[in-house]
Design a protein around this motif. Sequence first.
Motif, short mmCIF file in Angstrom:
data_model
loop_
_atom_site.label_atom_id
_atom_site.label_comp_id
_atom_site.label_asym_id
_atom_site.label_seq_id
_atom_site.Cartn_x
_atom_site.Cartn_y
_atom_site.Cartn_z
N ILE A 107 1.03 -1.36 -0.08
CA ILE A 107 -0.05 0.08 -0.09
C ILE A 107 0.72 1.08 -0.16
N GLU A 108 0.64 2.23 -0.92
CA GLU A 108 1.49 3.37 -1.07
C GLU A 108 0.41 4.61 -0.93
N SER A 109 1.05 5.70 -0.91
CA SER A 109 0.18 6.92 -0.87
C SER A 109 0.42 7.51 -2.28
N LEU A 118 -0.25 -2.69 -7.60
CA LEU A 118 -0.42 -4.02 -8.08
C LEU A 118 0.61 -3.63 -9.27
N LYS A 119 1.59 -5.04 -9.06
CA LYS A 119 2.51 -5.06 -10.26
C LYS A 119 1.70 -6.04 -11.30
N ILE A 120 1.65 -5.17 -12.39
CA ILE A 120 0.84 -5.63 -13.88
C ILE A 120 1.71 -6.77 -14.51
N ILE A 130 -7.95 2.52 -2.23
CA ILE A 130 -8.35 1.79 -1.34
C ILE A 130 -9.92 1.85 -0.93
N GLU A 131 -10.16 3.18 -0.84
CA GLU A 131 -11.69 3.55 -0.41
C GLU A 131 -12.53 3.45 -1.60
#
Length: 198
Positions: A107-109, A118-120, A130-131
């Motif tokens: 999780i990052e800002s 997510l690494k695609i 996230i929200e």
Amino acid sequence: MNKYIEAIGGKEKLETVTSYSFLAEAEMQGMKLNLEVKKTAKDQFMQDVKVSGNSMSKQVFNKDKGYMIMQGQRKDMGPDEIKKVKDESAPFPELNYINTDVTLEGIESVEGKKAYKLKISEEKTAFYDIETGLKLQETTVAEMGGQKITSTINYMDYREISEIQFPFIMAQSVGPQRFEFIVSEVKVNEGISDTDFE
């Protein structure tokens, strides 16, 4: 991924989209940049970037072959490029990502919002709020002249068109340059024909 798909309209709705296109405009160093993108569910993709009305770079992909035109020079796509463009040519690539090896890296800002990272693929990383579930950012690493160059696109100002959420601001950073594409028009399931991909 499922939360994002739900947030922009839901799987059933997205699967009714056979094509979509958008027009956007940005300003860079006093020049107008125009971006036109067309995608279909039949592995067709067209992207044209114009500066002051002249095409600067164009990519056209049709099912299993494609080409690029950079500053008037045409170059056919190689197998690696075809694979990458094919993955991206879907109107909503996330519907395909679900069945691939996407990994959650934490999780990052992003612009003050908490986002799943997510690494695609080796070259591509995407960040989802996230929200809300909406996509906030995408980073792509490409090699140019032996150097690795990272380009970042931030997605903002989502609006509903044909019951689907589309971002109307795409802020793109490549190296030190940053410019904001403001979307002026989105069309869903209209105004696209096979001749656009020739």
